[in-house]
Write a protein that holds these residues in place. Structure first.
Motif, short mmCIF file in Angstrom:
data_model
loop_
_atom_site.label_atom_id
_atom_site.label_comp_id
_atom_site.label_asym_id
_atom_site.label_seq_id
_atom_site.Cartn_x
_atom_site.Cartn_y
_atom_site.Cartn_z
N HIS A 1 0.83 -1.21 0.00
CA HIS A 1 0.00 0.00 0.00
C HIS A 1 0.87 1.25 0.00
O HIS A 1 1.86 1.33 0.75
CB HIS A 1 -0.92 0.01 1.22
N ASP A 2 0.47 2.23 -0.81
CA ASP A 2 1.13 3.54 -0.79
C ASP A 2 0.88 4.19 0.57
O ASP A 2 -0.23 4.16 1.11
CB ASP A 2 0.59 4.42 -1.92
N ILE A 3 1.91 4.83 1.10
CA ILE A 3 1.79 5.44 2.44
C ILE A 3 0.89 6.68 2.42
O ILE A 3 0.33 7.04 3.47
CB ILE A 3 3.21 5.78 2.98
N HIS B 1 8.40 1.81 -9.98
CA HIS B 1 7.18 1.36 -9.34
C HIS B 1 5.98 1.68 -10.21
O HIS B 1 5.93 2.70 -10.87
CB HIS B 1 6.99 1.98 -7.95
N GLU C 1 9.23 10.68 -7.37
CA GLU C 1 9.74 10.96 -6.02
C GLU C 1 10.75 9.89 -5.59
O GLU C 1 11.79 10.22 -5.00
CB GLU C 1 8.55 11.01 -5.05
N VAL C 2 10.44 8.64 -5.85
CA VAL C 2 11.29 7.54 -5.40
C VAL C 2 11.97 6.90 -6.62
O VAL C 2 11.28 6.39 -7.51
CB VAL C 2 10.47 6.49 -4.64
N ASN D 1 5.71 7.07 -12.97
CA ASN D 1 6.37 8.36 -13.15
C ASN D 1 7.86 8.15 -13.33
O ASN D 1 8.45 7.25 -12.72
CB ASN D 1 6.12 9.25 -11.93
N HIS E 1 2.10 2.45 -9.93
CA HIS E 1 0.96 2.77 -9.07
C HIS E 1 -0.28 2.09 -9.66
O HIS E 1 -0.54 2.24 -10.87
CB HIS E 1 0.67 4.28 -9.07
P1 5GP Z 1 6.37 8.69 -7.38
O1 5GP Z 1 6.05 10.15 -7.27
O2 5GP Z 1 7.84 8.41 -7.26
O3 5GP Z 1 5.75 8.08 -8.61
O4 5GP Z 1 5.63 8.00 -6.18
C1 5GP Z 1 6.23 7.60 -5.01
C2 5GP Z 1 5.15 7.10 -4.09
O5 5GP Z 1 5.77 6.45 -3.01
C3 5GP Z 1 4.26 8.21 -3.52
O6 5GP Z 1 2.91 7.98 -3.88
C4 5GP Z 1 4.50 8.11 -2.01
O7 5GP Z 1 3.33 8.33 -1.25
C5 5GP Z 1 5.02 6.70 -1.84
N1 5GP Z 1 5.93 6.51 -0.73
C6 5GP Z 1 6.98 7.31 -0.40
N2 5GP Z 1 7.61 6.83 0.67
C7 5GP Z 1 6.94 5.70 1.04
C8 5GP Z 1 7.13 4.76 2.09
O8 5GP Z 1 8.03 4.85 2.92
N3 5GP Z 1 6.23 3.73 2.14
C9 5GP Z 1 5.23 3.59 1.23
N4 5GP Z 1 4.41 2.52 1.38
N5 5GP Z 1 5.03 4.46 0.24
C10 5GP Z 1 5.88 5.51 0.14
#
Ligand code: 5GP
Length: 120
Positions: free
Chosen positions: A34-36, A104, A99-100, A91, A106
């Protein structure tokens, strides 16, 4: 895009068990959790266990078993979103507002999700 992998990114740390997560599926080459900060009633992230930065990195360099296992896992997560559909988003980089820096997917569902992107 450059594919320099940062082994200290948050999802690498989740894969190493250093940070807890709410796992929904764990396979040979993929983890889904699950997304946080969920943006929909159903918001699960599917990640490969290998060190890939983006979708294009994974698609270009992963082996056949990784590619198959990841996509089969993603299909199972999409089914978990329910019969009314879902949206898969990935993304990459600055324009994608990633962000990460670990690839991944979504998978979002549980409500009508609006248009694909906001008009600029
Ligand atoms: P991005 O913007 O890279 O596509 O999405 C990164 C996603 O990772 C975001 O939706 C954010 O809420 C999620 N996320 C960031 N840190 C963590 C974490 O420590 N645990 C979980 N489960 N999700 C995270």
């Amino acid at each position: 895009m450059p594919w320099t992998y940062d082994p200290n990114n948050i999802f690498a740390r989740i894969l190493r068990g250093e940070i807890p997560n709410k796992t929904v599926l764990d396979t040979a080459h993929a983890l889904a959790f699950h997304d946080i900060r969920p943006l929909a009633p159903f918001h699960v992230l599917v990640i490969p266990k290998g060190a890939y930065v983006t979708f294009d990195h994974f698609a270009a360099e992963a082996g056949a078993e990784e590619l198959l296992d990841f996509h089969r896992a993603a299909a199972r997560v999409c089914a978990m979103a329910g019969p009314e559909g879902y949206r898969g988003i990935t993304n990459a980089g600055a324009f994608g507002m990633q962000e990460v820096p670990h690839y991944h997917l979504h998978v979002l569902g549980g409500r009508v999700l609006g248009r694909l992107v906001d008009p600029a």
